[in-house]
Design a protein around this motif. Structure first.
Motif, mmCIF file in Angstrom:
data_model
loop_
_atom_site.group_PDB
_atom_site.id
_atom_site.type_symbol
_atom_site.label_atom_id
_atom_site.label_comp_id
_atom_site.label_asym_id
_atom_site.label_seq_id
_atom_site.Cartn_x
_atom_site.Cartn_y
_atom_site.Cartn_z
ATOM 1 N N TYR A 48 -15.297 26.136 -16.926
ATOM 2 C CA TYR A 48 -15.418 24.899 -16.044
ATOM 3 C C TYR A 48 -14.190 24.486 -15.376
ATOM 4 C CZ TYR A 48 -19.785 25.183 -18.282
ATOM 5 O OH TYR A 48 -21.197 25.602 -18.934
ATOM 6 N N PRO A 49 -14.269 24.327 -14.227
ATOM 7 C CA PRO A 49 -13.044 23.701 -13.574
ATOM 8 C C PRO A 49 -12.959 22.269 -13.854
ATOM 9 C CG PRO A 49 -14.752 24.503 -11.842
ATOM 10 C CD PRO A 49 -15.071 24.896 -13.066
ATOM 11 N N VAL A 50 -11.751 21.963 -13.832
ATOM 12 C CA VAL A 50 -11.427 20.392 -14.172
ATOM 13 C C VAL A 50 -10.559 19.634 -12.965
ATOM 14 C CG1 VAL A 50 -10.047 18.702 -15.939
ATOM 15 C CG2 VAL A 50 -11.380 21.018 -16.688
ATOM 16 N N PHE A 51 -11.176 18.465 -12.835
ATOM 17 C CA PHE A 51 -10.597 17.994 -11.776
ATOM 18 C C PHE A 51 -10.099 16.335 -12.316
ATOM 19 C CE2 PHE A 51 -13.099 20.850 -9.593
ATOM 20 C CZ PHE A 51 -12.315 21.446 -8.628
ATOM 21 N N ILE A 52 -9.145 15.602 -11.834
ATOM 22 C CA ILE A 52 -9.020 14.486 -12.223
ATOM 23 C C ILE A 52 -9.283 13.416 -10.954
ATOM 24 C CG2 ILE A 52 -7.167 12.845 -12.996
ATOM 25 C CD1 ILE A 52 -5.903 15.044 -14.274
ATOM 26 N N VAL A 53 -9.739 12.347 -11.233
ATOM 27 C CA VAL A 53 -10.119 11.321 -10.159
ATOM 28 C C VAL A 53 -9.658 10.102 -10.957
ATOM 29 C CG1 VAL A 53 -11.761 12.392 -8.974
ATOM 30 C CG2 VAL A 53 -12.508 11.112 -10.929
ATOM 31 N N THR A 54 -8.657 9.349 -10.027
ATOM 32 C CA THR A 54 -7.883 8.149 -10.607
ATOM 33 C C THR A 54 -7.627 7.120 -9.654
ATOM 34 O OG1 THR A 54 -6.142 7.485 -11.906
ATOM 35 C CG2 THR A 54 -5.643 9.433 -10.477
ATOM 36 N N ASN A 55 -8.155 6.117 -10.003
ATOM 37 C CA ASN A 55 -7.644 4.630 -9.135
ATOM 38 C C ASN A 55 -6.059 4.594 -9.613
ATOM 39 O OD1 ASN A 55 -10.214 4.366 -8.146
ATOM 40 N ND2 ASN A 55 -10.509 2.610 -9.558
ATOM 41 N N GLN A 56 -5.263 4.558 -8.431
ATOM 42 C CA GLN A 56 -3.900 4.043 -8.439
ATOM 43 C C GLN A 56 -3.750 2.989 -7.581
ATOM 44 O OE1 GLN A 56 -1.628 5.454 -10.765
ATOM 45 N NE2 GLN A 56 -3.852 6.220 -11.665
ATOM 46 N N GLY A 57 -4.119 1.927 -7.909
ATOM 47 C CA GLY A 57 -3.972 0.597 -6.997
ATOM 48 C C GLY A 57 -2.504 0.166 -7.035
ATOM 49 N N GLY A 58 -1.724 0.502 -8.096
ATOM 50 C CA GLY A 58 -0.314 0.243 -8.121
ATOM 51 C C GLY A 58 0.639 0.699 -7.070
ATOM 52 N N ILE A 59 0.032 1.561 -6.296
ATOM 53 C CA ILE A 59 0.838 2.242 -5.085
ATOM 54 C C ILE A 59 0.574 1.085 -3.828
ATOM 55 C CG2 ILE A 59 0.581 3.691 -3.033
ATOM 56 C CD1 ILE A 59 -0.116 5.963 -5.406
ATOM 57 N N GLY A 60 -0.806 0.687 -3.785
ATOM 58 C CA GLY A 60 -1.080 -0.453 -2.748
ATOM 59 C C GLY A 60 -0.207 -1.826 -3.168
ATOM 60 N N LEU A 61 -0.233 -2.023 -4.379
ATOM 61 C CA LEU A 61 0.361 -3.167 -4.811
ATOM 62 C C LEU A 61 1.944 -3.057 -4.791
ATOM 63 C CD1 LEU A 61 -2.024 -4.148 -7.700
ATOM 64 C CD2 LEU A 61 -1.783 -5.317 -5.534
ATOM 65 N N GLY A 62 2.521 -2.148 -4.527
ATOM 66 C CA GLY A 62 4.065 -1.756 -4.467
ATOM 67 C C GLY A 62 4.528 -1.652 -5.784
ATOM 68 N N PHE A 63 3.898 -1.359 -6.880
ATOM 69 C CA PHE A 63 4.534 -0.806 -8.171
ATOM 70 C C PHE A 63 4.980 0.596 -8.240
ATOM 71 C CE2 PHE A 63 1.458 -4.329 -9.308
ATOM 72 C CZ PHE A 63 2.354 -5.410 -9.569
ATOM 73 N N MET A 64 4.342 1.313 -7.391
ATOM 74 C CA MET A 64 4.888 2.634 -7.518
ATOM 75 C C MET A 64 4.797 3.468 -6.078
ATOM 76 S SD MET A 64 1.956 4.818 -9.629
ATOM 77 C CE MET A 64 3.069 6.163 -9.879
ATOM 78 N N THR A 65 5.207 4.578 -5.749
ATOM 79 C CA THR A 65 5.331 5.084 -4.538
ATOM 80 C C THR A 65 4.239 6.504 -4.869
ATOM 81 O OG1 THR A 65 7.098 6.617 -4.917
ATOM 82 C CG2 THR A 65 7.611 4.329 -3.775
ATOM 83 N N GLU A 66 3.832 7.152 -3.764
ATOM 84 C CA GLU A 66 3.020 8.095 -3.968
ATOM 85 C C GLU A 66 3.964 9.420 -4.421
ATOM 86 O OE1 GLU A 66 -0.074 9.168 -1.227
ATOM 87 O OE2 GLU A 66 0.109 7.152 -0.128
ATOM 88 N N GLU A 67 5.311 9.326 -3.962
ATOM 89 C CA GLU A 67 6.246 10.330 -4.486
ATOM 90 C C GLU A 67 6.333 10.362 -6.133
ATOM 91 O OE1 GLU A 67 8.578 13.697 -4.922
ATOM 92 O OE2 GLU A 67 7.461 13.156 -3.266
ATOM 93 N N LYS A 68 6.271 9.071 -6.536
ATOM 94 C CA LYS A 68 6.488 8.787 -7.932
ATOM 95 C C LYS A 68 5.058 9.418 -8.490
ATOM 96 C CE LYS A 68 9.504 6.680 -9.541
ATOM 97 N NZ LYS A 68 10.957 6.793 -9.927
ATOM 98 N N LEU A 69 4.093 8.968 -7.975
ATOM 99 C CA LEU A 69 2.581 9.284 -8.725
ATOM 100 C C LEU A 69 2.790 10.912 -8.711
ATOM 101 C CD1 LEU A 69 -0.048 8.702 -9.655
ATOM 102 C CD2 LEU A 69 -0.825 8.796 -7.269
ATOM 103 N N ARG A 70 3.272 11.670 -7.630
ATOM 104 C CA ARG A 70 3.078 13.120 -7.614
ATOM 105 C C ARG A 70 3.883 13.695 -8.639
ATOM 106 N NH1 ARG A 70 2.519 12.495 -2.143
ATOM 107 N NH2 ARG A 70 4.687 11.956 -1.592
ATOM 108 N N LYS A 71 4.966 13.050 -9.026
ATOM 109 C CA LYS A 71 5.933 13.558 -10.059
ATOM 110 C C LYS A 71 5.110 13.395 -11.441
ATOM 111 C CE LYS A 71 10.379 12.878 -7.699
ATOM 112 N NZ LYS A 71 11.576 12.325 -7.688
#
Length: 175
Positions: A48-71
């Protein structure tokens, strides 16, 4: 169209709100939950293929960047692959919790987008999460659902951890 497993990230795969880490805002704060990598490997090995779906409101709130999330996600997928698991794709909602977007769980947008992109039949698939918003997103997308934890839930099945949820997940995929 394929069946798939959609996993929430925080609280299902990795620690959050523990003595070691509050939120995962950089790769060094990512600690897998016991048995999570092996559970992903078991689901992967079952075909079975596995996917991840995640709320990352810290980006919109300024706690992290999308680049950091990619890492963070690169480290996560690497840790899962070391145990034989494979994540096909990761969808995340970068918006603030109150922004009113269609991708933030409990809305089903991320699941629908991944299903369209990868040819997944949502009604034959399973969404796994540790909050009722994950269950609601799965149900809104037409998936069967598994709740991780010990609280009340409207999910189709429940288990204390992802490791213990593998059998119910596989069972729901077969039904």
């Amino acid at each position: 169209m394929k069946k798939a497993v959609f996993l929430d990230r925080d609280g299902v795969l990795n620690e959050v709100l523990t003595s070691r880490v509050k939120f995962v805002n950089h790769p060094g704060q990512l600690f897998l939950l016991e048995g999570a990598a092996e559970a992903v490997a078991e689901i992967t090995n079952a075909g079975y293929p596995v996917f991840i779906v995640t709320n990352q409101g810290g980006i919109g709130l300024g706690f992290m960047t999308e680049e950091k999330l990619r890492k963070v996600h690169k480290r996560l997928t690497s840790m899962l692959e070391q145990k034989g698991g494979k994540v096909i794709d990761i969808a995340y909602c970068p918006h603030k919790p109150t922004q009113g977007c269609t991708c933030r769980k409990p809305e089903p947008g991320m699941l629908i987008d991944l299903a369209e992109k990868h040819g997944i039949n949502l009604s034959d698939s399973v969404m796994v999460g540790d909050h009722e918003r994950d269950v609601e997103a799965g149900k809104a997308a037409g998936c069967k659902t598994v709740f991780i934890g010990d609280g009340e839930t409207k999910a189709d099945a429940k288990a204390p951890s992802l490791a213990e949820a593998v059998k119910p997940i596989i069972s729901l995929l077969g039904s």
